[in-house]
Enzyme design. Structure first.
Site, PDB file in Angstrom:
ATOM      1  N   LEU A 170      45.046  -8.767   4.054  1.00  0.00           N
ATOM      2  CA  LEU A 170      45.580  -8.667   2.847  1.00  0.00           C
ATOM      3  C   LEU A 170      45.217  -9.855   2.075  1.00  0.00           C
ATOM      4  O   LEU A 170      45.413 -10.964   2.384  1.00  0.00           O
ATOM      5  CB  LEU A 170      47.048  -8.641   2.899  1.00  0.00           C
ATOM      6  CG  LEU A 170      47.837  -8.407   1.517  1.00  0.00           C
ATOM      7  CD1 LEU A 170      47.520  -7.174   0.711  1.00  0.00           C
ATOM      8  CD2 LEU A 170      49.317  -8.411   1.598  1.00  0.00           C
ATOM      9  N   ASP A 171      44.348  -9.627   0.997  1.00  0.00           N
ATOM     10  CA  ASP A 171      44.070 -10.723  -0.233  1.00  0.00           C
ATOM     11  C   ASP A 171      43.239 -11.664   0.485  1.00  0.00           C
ATOM     12  O   ASP A 171      42.964 -12.845   0.014  1.00  0.00           O
ATOM     13  CB  ASP A 171      45.463 -11.431  -0.713  1.00  0.00           C
ATOM     14  CG  ASP A 171      46.328 -10.330  -1.434  1.00  0.00           C
ATOM     15  OD1 ASP A 171      45.682  -9.354  -2.248  1.00  0.00           O
ATOM     16  OD2 ASP A 171      47.346 -10.635  -1.364  1.00  0.00           O
ATOM     17  N   GLU A 172      42.503 -11.347   1.456  1.00  0.00           N
ATOM     18  CA  GLU A 172      41.414 -12.092   2.328  1.00  0.00           C
ATOM     19  C   GLU A 172      40.101 -11.542   2.008  1.00  0.00           C
ATOM     20  O   GLU A 172      39.108 -12.124   2.864  1.00  0.00           O
ATOM     21  CB  GLU A 172      41.873 -12.498   3.424  1.00  0.00           C
ATOM     22  CG  GLU A 172      43.219 -13.398   3.463  1.00  0.00           C
ATOM     23  CD  GLU A 172      43.691 -13.732   4.728  1.00  0.00           C
ATOM     24  OE1 GLU A 172      42.683 -13.777   5.793  1.00  0.00           O
ATOM     25  OE2 GLU A 172      44.608 -14.202   5.286  1.00  0.00           O
TER      26      GLU A 172
END
EC number: 3.5.1.10
Length: 285
Positions: free
Chosen positions: A228-230
């Protein structure tokens, strides 16, 4: 008449003679190079290249001519007609600033994409979609159980297949995609994160920034991964702030940055300027 334009982008293990070999094939096919960008990653010994060129040959003939060289050099590559517009599926929830911005940019000819469909887990923007003559698909997630989420993602997959979607854009879509869908859309899904990654993750990032007294806030457009969000970052936008600005003002500034960063990322992807380099990107602007 001007010959059709094409874009060739590639990456491969770095070695001597790549540029010579690539341009040689294009010359044999009657190609005339308009722009050329290269980058060598010394840490990973990998070479990246984007060429825009004119040629009278058909796209299929160019691909057939280039394939043997790509095999010889172990290239990840793509050759496409410049005139072909990327077909984009927009996913949105209840915040519509990015959706509205993208629709306006497309309508005014400032973003070279086609939007065959919009998907949302809410009905808030069906009238906005209708005003642009774009089909709006409402796939609710009532209780949000695992079974409901799987069924909803199956419907999204149907929209992707039926509309021959090239790129999925999460325009403030507040749902986490399954690892399976993230994997299937690897390099073909872009998210806009309402923060300057990697910091202030989670809920209310602007309020977190306010509490910490930061002087710089931002927004990040990145490819979607199961982490997530990486995912690999494509573009970021920042703005200076000061102690006089309350969190609500930061939110407003942030929404403007989200629109700008997302639009740039989509444009660069649609123009075939972004190449993946592990967890990073090479962007030939």
């Amino acid at each position: 008449m001007t010959a059709p334009r094409f874009v060739l982008k590639l990456s491969c293990p770095d070695r001597a003679g790549i540029v010579h070999a690539v341009t040689g094939v294009l010359l044999q096919q009657g190609g005339n190079i308009i722009t050329s960008h290269q980058h060598g990653d010394a840490d990973h010994r990998r070479f990246f290249m984007r060429i825009e060129f004119e040629a009278t040959a058909e796209e299929a003939a160019l691909q057939a001519a280039f394939a043997p060289l790509a095999g010889e050099f172990g290239m990840d590559w793509e050759l496409v007609a410049r005139a072909r517009k990327t077909r984009v599926l927009l996913l949105v929830s209840k915040l519509g600033h990015c959706l509205n911005d993208l629709l306006f940019r497309v309508q005014t000819g400032h973003l070279p994409i086609e939007i065959p469909a919009i998907v949302s887990n809410h009905r808030d923007f069906y009238q906005l979609a209708a005003s642009h003559n774009i089909p709006f698909h409402h796939f609710p997630l009532l209780g949000g159980t695992d079974a409901q989420k799987a069924a909803q993602e199956a419907k999204i997959r149907e929209v992707i297949a039926e509309n021959k979607i090239d790129l999925v854009v999460l325009a403030r879509y507040m749902q986490i995609l399954s690892p399976e869908l993230c994997r299937d859309l690897s390099g073909r899904a872009i998210n806009i994160h309402h923060s300057f990654l990697p910091s202030f993750k989670g809920a209310k990032p602007y309020h977190q920034a306010y509490e910490r007294g930061v002087k710089l806030i931002g927004a990040t457009a990145h490819y979607v991964t199961s982490d997530l969000d990486e995912g690999p970052i494509i573009e970021q936008e920042v703005a200076r702030i000061d102690h006089s600005m309350p969190p609500e003002q930061l939110v407003g500034i942030g929404r403007d940055m989200e629109c700008v960063a997302l639009a740039r990322a989509i444009q660069w992807h649609a123009e075939h300027r972004v190449l993946l380099n592990g967890n990073r990107t090479v962007v030939f602007r």
